[in-house]
Design a protein around this motif. Structure first.
Motif, PDB file in Angstrom:
ATOM      1  N   ALA A   1       6.083   3.242  -0.550  1.00 43.25           N
ATOM      2  CA  ALA A   1       5.578   4.606  -0.663  1.00 43.25           C
ATOM      3  C   ALA A   1       4.178   4.618  -1.270  1.00 43.25           C
ATOM      4  CB  ALA A   1       6.533   5.442  -1.508  1.00 43.25           C
ATOM      5  N   GLN A   2       3.951   3.759  -2.255  1.00 46.03           N
ATOM      6  CA  GLN A   2       2.638   3.676  -2.887  1.00 46.03           C
ATOM      7  C   GLN A   2       1.587   3.179  -1.903  1.00 46.03           C
ATOM      8  OE1 GLN A   2       2.589   1.183  -6.376  1.00 46.03           O
ATOM      9  NE2 GLN A   2       0.541   1.825  -7.015  1.00 46.03           N
ATOM     10  N   ILE A   3       1.939   2.164  -1.110  1.00 49.35           N
ATOM     11  CA  ILE A   3       1.008   1.642  -0.103  1.00 49.35           C
ATOM     12  C   ILE A   3       0.710   2.711   0.946  1.00 49.35           C
ATOM     13  CG2 ILE A   3       0.765  -0.025   1.778  1.00 49.35           C
ATOM     14  CD1 ILE A   3       2.371  -1.994   0.002  1.00 49.35           C
ATOM     15  N   ASP A   4       1.730   3.428   1.386  1.00 47.98           N
ATOM     16  CA  ASP A   4       1.529   4.501   2.366  1.00 47.98           C
ATOM     17  C   ASP A   4       0.582   5.571   1.822  1.00 47.98           C
ATOM     18  OD1 ASP A   4       3.110   3.351   4.286  1.00 47.98           O
ATOM     19  OD2 ASP A   4       4.889   4.551   3.837  1.00 47.98           O
ATOM     20  N   GLN A   5       0.752   5.912   0.552  1.00 50.05           N
ATOM     21  CA  GLN A   5      -0.091   6.931  -0.073  1.00 50.05           C
ATOM     22  C   GLN A   5      -1.545   6.469  -0.141  1.00 50.05           C
ATOM     23  OE1 GLN A   5       1.120   7.962  -4.053  1.00 50.05           O
ATOM     24  NE2 GLN A   5      -0.097   9.834  -4.099  1.00 50.05           N
ATOM     25  N   ILE A   6      -1.748   5.202  -0.485  1.00 50.15           N
ATOM     26  CA  ILE A   6      -3.107   4.660  -0.546  1.00 50.15           C
ATOM     27  C   ILE A   6      -3.758   4.676   0.829  1.00 50.15           C
ATOM     28  CG2 ILE A   6      -4.450   2.551  -0.950  1.00 50.15           C
ATOM     29  CD1 ILE A   6      -2.365   1.857  -3.155  1.00 50.15           C
ATOM     30  N   LEU A   7      -3.017   4.238   1.837  1.00 57.00           N
ATOM     31  CA  LEU A   7      -3.579   4.180   3.190  1.00 57.00           C
ATOM     32  C   LEU A   7      -3.806   5.566   3.770  1.00 57.00           C
ATOM     33  CD1 LEU A   7      -1.462   1.227   4.649  1.00 57.00           C
ATOM     34  CD2 LEU A   7      -3.826   1.165   3.848  1.00 57.00           C
TER      35      LEU A   7
END
Length: 336
Positions: free
Chosen positions: A321-327
């Motif tokens: 979820a954190q990676i998705d938010q960053i991207l």
């Protein structure tokens, strides 16, 4: 005399290609860059030896890889003859046809004449009787898809290829050629798309088609031409791809526009006790349709580092979820 590492299979992960019996190493060596006639031969040989010693069994080429076009296949053929010949049945060798290779109307695209002639030339350059996988490198807008599929099927029936793959096809184009392969009973097993954190388009239109047909993917540009590494975190090194004035793949402006995102991703990687490159490779492999990701290398040590990605392939829900938010905060790019 080269002797392979006896423990080469102990740590590598091998994945089936859909419902076929063929397995690929989770990391494959791409020979797109650094294996041409302009590159030091001894370094090429050291990289290929290191790859096999690490359990990497998939070697990915194309007719036009170089420069000069064709020289990557020639160099690989020499290394195969001097070092890997005793291990031929332990490795998967792939080549492709579809981009410009020789002058005139027949040295490009996906006609029956072009594909079969190109395959014959590739086999001659590598000193092989057959390749394990032969790909059409891109769809041909001016050739009926059935002709392209039939040409690839002919290579299998002639004993020049064991399996067939496609590359750079969209989801709808993939559906169309799969119908042809089913009609012909062609052993089509794999699609090779460009896929990385900055190019997630295959998740939308391609991976659902592969899943529905029980087929697999092997991704290229897995580290976004080096952007998804620690190379550019503190500026653009003089000897980097982005610093090269003639690089068509990565430019300083692209480094600058993604730097904030790359730094944020790097923080996630550090929290996972991984380098950014290790996490990016592991992230690519999180998708069940991704059987293998291609890595490039300019020196053997890079392969040793990249294989460490296999030590930590799992992601928590919060990490994803954190990676998705960053991207999601980064404007979409598909230039690598």
């Amino acid at each position: 005399m080269y002797t392979a590492n006896p423990t080469r299979y102990d740590k590598m992960v091998y994945n089936h290609l859909g419902n076929s019996g063929l397995q690929l190493s989770a990391l494959g060596l791409g020979l797109w860059h650094n294996f041409g006639s302009v590159d030091p031969y001894d370094n090429q040989r050291a990289i290929i030896q290191q790859a096999f010693d690490l359990g990497i069994t998939y070697f990915d080429l194309a007719n036009n890889y170089g420069p000069v076009p064709g020289s990557a296949e020639e160099n690989f053929g020499h290394i195969l003859a001097t070092d890997l010949k005793p291990y031929r049945d332990e490795i998967v060798i792939a080549s492709k046809a579809g981009y410009v290779m020789w002058p005139g109307p027949y040295g490009n695209w996906g006609s029956r004449k072009s594909i079969i002639a190109s395959a014959d030339q590739s086999l001659k350059r590598m000193g092989l009787d057959y390749v394990d996988i032969f790909y059409t490198h891109r769809p041909d807008p001016n050739t009926d898809v059935f002709e392209t599929a039939q040409a690839l099927d002919t290579l299998v029936r002639q004993g020049k290829a064991l399996y067939i793959g496609i590359s750079n096809y969209s989801g709808s184009q993939t559906e169309a050629i799969i119908k042809c392969f089913k009609q012909l009973h062609t052993p089509f097993v794999i699609h090779q798309p460009r896929y990385n954190m900055f190019n997630r388009q295959p998740e939308k239109d391609l991976f659902p088609v592969l899943k529905a047909n029980n087929k697999a993917a092997v991704g290229f540009s897995s580290l976004c031409q080096g952007l998804l590494t620690n190379k550019y975190l503190n500026g653009i090194p003089e000897n980097s791809r982005a610093a090269s004035s003639n690089s068509p793949f990565l430019h300083p402006s692209q480094v600058e526009q993604t730097l904030k995102t790359v730094k944020a991703l790097n923080e996630v990687a550090q929290s996972r006790n991984q380098t950014l490159a290790e996490m990016a490779l592991a992230w690519n492999l999180r998708n069940p349709e991704m059987a293998c990701v291609l890595i490039g290398a300019s020196r053997p040590e890079q392969l040793v580092d990249n294989v460490k990605a296999l030590d930590h392939l799992d992601f928590s829900t919060d990490e994803l979820a954190q990676i998705d938010q960053i991207l999601a905060a980064q404007p979409g790019v598909d230039w690598a």
